[in-house]
Design an enzyme around this catalytic site. Structure first.
Site, mmCIF file in Angstrom:
data_model
loop_
_atom_site.group_PDB
_atom_site.id
_atom_site.type_symbol
_atom_site.label_atom_id
_atom_site.label_comp_id
_atom_site.label_asym_id
_atom_site.label_seq_id
_atom_site.Cartn_x
_atom_site.Cartn_y
_atom_site.Cartn_z
ATOM 1 N N LYS A 41 1.164 -0.948 15.884
ATOM 2 C CA LYS A 41 1.842 -0.055 16.500
ATOM 3 C C LYS A 41 2.097 0.104 14.957
ATOM 4 O O LYS A 41 1.980 0.039 14.441
ATOM 5 C CB LYS A 41 3.632 -0.472 16.850
ATOM 6 N N ARG A 90 7.422 -19.566 15.484
ATOM 7 C CA ARG A 90 8.595 -20.152 16.194
ATOM 8 C C ARG A 90 8.539 -20.680 17.455
ATOM 9 O O ARG A 90 9.581 -21.066 18.028
ATOM 10 C CB ARG A 90 9.359 -18.663 16.272
ATOM 11 N N SER A 127 11.187 -8.927 14.026
ATOM 12 C CA SER A 127 11.079 -7.731 13.628
ATOM 13 C C SER A 127 11.957 -7.204 14.472
ATOM 14 O O SER A 127 11.850 -5.934 14.700
ATOM 15 C CB SER A 127 9.587 -7.843 12.664
#
Ligand code: PNS
Length: 157
Positions: A41, A90, A127
């Protein structure tokens, strides 16, 4: 000396990344943070900004360095003499994303990937969420260091 590479986009570096880097620095002789230049991206911060912010916030760990990765991660690992990649996890969906890359990197060069579970107090930090909150005028100061928050806000203006 054991060398580990800790790769990522770091757009921007978060308190979650710093948790993983801190713990990796205690496990390996040296840790090279690999900042991917070509992320899928369009990044918010330039690769130079991302490298500088990481250097600023990892300066307290003498065995940690930061470099840009212009190409394949496995080529960078070979240049650095690293046989281990370290990534934080995570959630199960992180593993879904990370496992194919870990297997591909091992297929390409034999480099192994070690996954470190995120510490509980940063498990929710990403982020992408930091940028989304900042885009909507929300507070990000508890999620990233102060200079990172300032860089994100400046990049959004
Ligand atoms: O922080 P991210 O976006 O999850 O990190 C992804 C990253 C940078 C580790 C990955 O895109 C990568 O390794 N890029 C370098 C190019 C490369 O080696 N691609 C093949 C990966 S199997």
């Amino acid at each position: 000396m054991s060398v580990a590479v800790c790769p990522g986009s770091f757009d921007p570096v978060t308190n979650g990344h710093l948790d993983v880097i801190s713990r990796a620095s205690a496990m390996f002789g040296s840790v090279v943070i690999a900042v991917a230049a070509n992320v899928a991206k369009q990044p918010l911060l330039t690769v130079g900004q991302r490298v500088e912010l990481l250097q600023e916030h990892t300066a307290m760990w003498p065995n940690v360095s930061v470099a840009e990765v212009p190409g394949l991660l496995v080529d960078f690992c070979a240049e650095q003499g690293a046989s281990v990649i370290v990534k934080g996890l995570r959630s199960g969906s992180d593993l879904d994303d990370e496992l194919p890359m870990a297997l591909m990197n091992r297929h390409l060069s034999g480099v192994e990937t070690v996954f470190l579970p995120a510490s509980q107090h940063v498990t929710h930090v990403a982020s992408s969420l930091v940028k989304d909150i900042a885009r909507h005028g929300g507070p990000i100061e508890s999620l990233v260091p102060g200079s990172v928050a300032a860089a994100v806000r400046a990049a959004l203006t």
